[in-house]
Design a protein around this motif. Structure first.
Motif, mmCIF file in Angstrom:
data_model
loop_
_atom_site.group_PDB
_atom_site.id
_atom_site.type_symbol
_atom_site.label_atom_id
_atom_site.label_comp_id
_atom_site.label_asym_id
_atom_site.label_seq_id
_atom_site.Cartn_x
_atom_site.Cartn_y
_atom_site.Cartn_z
ATOM 1 N N ILE A 1 31.379 20.731 91.851
ATOM 2 C CA ILE A 1 32.281 19.603 91.554
ATOM 3 C C ILE A 1 33.739 20.061 91.593
ATOM 4 O O ILE A 1 34.595 19.380 92.156
ATOM 5 N N SER A 2 34.022 21.226 91.026
ATOM 6 C CA SER A 2 35.397 21.741 91.003
ATOM 7 C C SER A 2 35.919 22.013 92.403
ATOM 8 O O SER A 2 37.054 21.657 92.736
ATOM 9 N N THR A 3 35.097 22.627 93.243
ATOM 10 C CA THR A 3 35.563 22.957 94.593
ATOM 11 C C THR A 3 35.649 21.712 95.471
ATOM 12 O O THR A 3 36.557 21.603 96.295
ATOM 13 N N VAL A 4 34.725 20.776 95.297
ATOM 14 C CA VAL A 4 34.821 19.508 96.035
ATOM 15 C C VAL A 4 36.083 18.764 95.607
ATOM 16 O O VAL A 4 36.783 18.173 96.433
ATOM 17 N N PHE A 5 36.400 18.828 94.312
ATOM 18 C CA PHE A 5 37.614 18.194 93.807
ATOM 19 C C PHE A 5 38.859 18.798 94.462
ATOM 20 O O PHE A 5 39.778 18.070 94.845
ATOM 21 N N ILE A 6 38.885 20.110 94.586
ATOM 22 C CA ILE A 6 40.015 20.776 95.249
ATOM 23 C C ILE A 6 40.137 20.294 96.694
ATOM 24 O O ILE A 6 41.225 19.969 97.166
ATOM 25 N N GLY A 7 39.013 20.230 97.408
ATOM 26 C CA GLY A 7 39.033 19.741 98.786
ATOM 27 C C GLY A 7 39.462 18.289 98.877
ATOM 28 O O GLY A 7 40.229 17.902 99.769
ATOM 29 N N LEU A 8 38.998 17.460 97.954
ATOM 30 C CA LEU A 8 39.345 16.038 97.956
ATOM 31 C C LEU A 8 40.830 15.827 97.679
ATOM 32 O O LEU A 8 41.482 15.008 98.330
ATOM 33 N N ILE A 9 41.374 16.570 96.732
ATOM 34 C CA ILE A 9 42.813 16.478 96.445
ATOM 35 C C ILE A 9 43.621 16.878 97.668
ATOM 36 O O ILE A 9 44.613 16.231 98.024
ATOM 37 N N THR A 10 43.200 17.917 98.358
ATOM 38 C CA THR A 10 43.897 18.340 99.575
ATOM 39 C C THR A 10 43.826 17.253 100.639
ATOM 40 O O THR A 10 44.829 16.943 101.289
ATOM 41 N N PHE A 11 42.654 16.675 100.834
ATOM 42 C CA PHE A 11 42.476 15.587 101.800
ATOM 43 C C PHE A 11 43.413 14.422 101.475
ATOM 44 O O PHE A 11 44.117 13.914 102.353
ATOM 45 N N ILE A 12 43.461 14.030 100.211
ATOM 46 C CA ILE A 12 44.323 12.921 99.789
ATOM 47 C C ILE A 12 45.792 13.267 99.969
ATOM 48 O O ILE A 12 46.589 12.444 100.443
ATOM 49 N N MET A 13 46.157 14.492 99.620
ATOM 50 C CA MET A 13 47.561 14.909 99.776
ATOM 51 C C MET A 13 47.981 14.899 101.244
ATOM 52 O O MET A 13 49.117 14.524 101.571
ATOM 53 N N MET B 1 36.232 24.553 82.792
ATOM 54 C CA MET B 1 37.643 24.536 83.121
ATOM 55 C C MET B 1 38.177 23.154 82.798
ATOM 56 O O MET B 1 37.561 22.148 83.132
ATOM 57 N N LYS B 2 39.308 23.116 82.173
ATOM 58 C CA LYS B 2 39.904 21.840 81.789
ATOM 59 C C LYS B 2 40.403 21.097 83.031
ATOM 60 O O LYS B 2 40.857 21.704 83.998
ATOM 61 N N PHE B 3 40.326 19.773 82.943
ATOM 62 C CA PHE B 3 40.659 18.930 84.090
ATOM 63 C C PHE B 3 42.099 19.125 84.549
ATOM 64 O O PHE B 3 42.358 19.255 85.737
ATOM 65 N N TYR B 4 43.051 19.128 83.605
ATOM 66 C CA TYR B 4 44.450 19.255 84.006
ATOM 67 C C TYR B 4 44.713 20.593 84.699
ATOM 68 O O TYR B 4 45.507 20.674 85.638
#
Length: 184
Positions: free
Chosen positions: A132-144, A1-4
């Motif tokens: 990595i993709s799902t951790v990234f989703i969780g991390l973005i939510t945490f940061i938001m 899956m592409k990063f963007y």
């Protein structure tokens, strides 16, 4: 899956949590500890539901029937429509932190991550890439969520911001659903 593409999914999924965090952040009685706990709860459940949905989608595709991209795209668009509908029905009420409410809020803003995992993330073959993709989703939510708490002290009209967060997230998911259905 592409990063963007993953980044846009993560941001779209996190907008519900962002709106709730903005609302909670305007309450002066909420302590920093509660803000961090809510941010962590939202991030964790976004990750958890996304990975559970991805595995459920993989198992469904492998052992029951393959879900074509058109059906997956339609489901993602339906989730987006529900997010927009939720924004229309929003009364702009602020949710107060009570015992156990942090978990309830974390789960409630993360249910859509399961659908995204089921329809979009289930085709990631490599387990490490999925993690990595799902951790990234969780991390973005945490940061938001942390960002929402940071700016909440500067915002005066939270009901407007919270209302638009649902609309933006819903529209992004609708666009992704259309992309999945017609543009591979």
């Amino acid at each position: 899956m592409k990063f963007y593409f993953l980044l846009l999914i993560a941001v779209a999924l996190s907008l519900d949590a962002f709106g709730v965090s903005l609302c909670v952040g305007l309450n002066g009685a909420v302590e920093k500890r509660n803000k961090f706990q809510l941010s962590f709860s939202c991030g964790f459940f976004q990750f958890f539901f996304a990975i559970c949905g991805a595995y459920a989608g993989f198992l469904f595709n492998t052992y029951i029937a393959s879900v074509p991209q058109v059906i997956g795209g339609a489901l993602v668009s339906i989730v987006g429509i529900f997010m927009v509908k939720e924004g229309l029905g929003s009364k702009g009420e602020c949710i107060l932190i009570k015992p156990g409410m942090i978990l309830v809020l974390g789960v409630s803003v993360s249910i859509d991550a399961m659908v995204i995992g089921f329809t979009t993330l289930n085709n990631i073959a490599n387990r490490i890439d999925l993690l990595i993709s799902t951790v990234f989703i969780g991390l973005i939510t945490f940061i938001m969520c942390l960002f929402a708490f940071f700016i909440s002290k500067y915002l005066q009209k939270i009901h407007i911001v919270s209302k638009y967060a649902d609309y933006i997230g819903g529209v992004i998911l609708i666009i992704f659903g259309i992309k999945m259905m017609f543009f591979k």
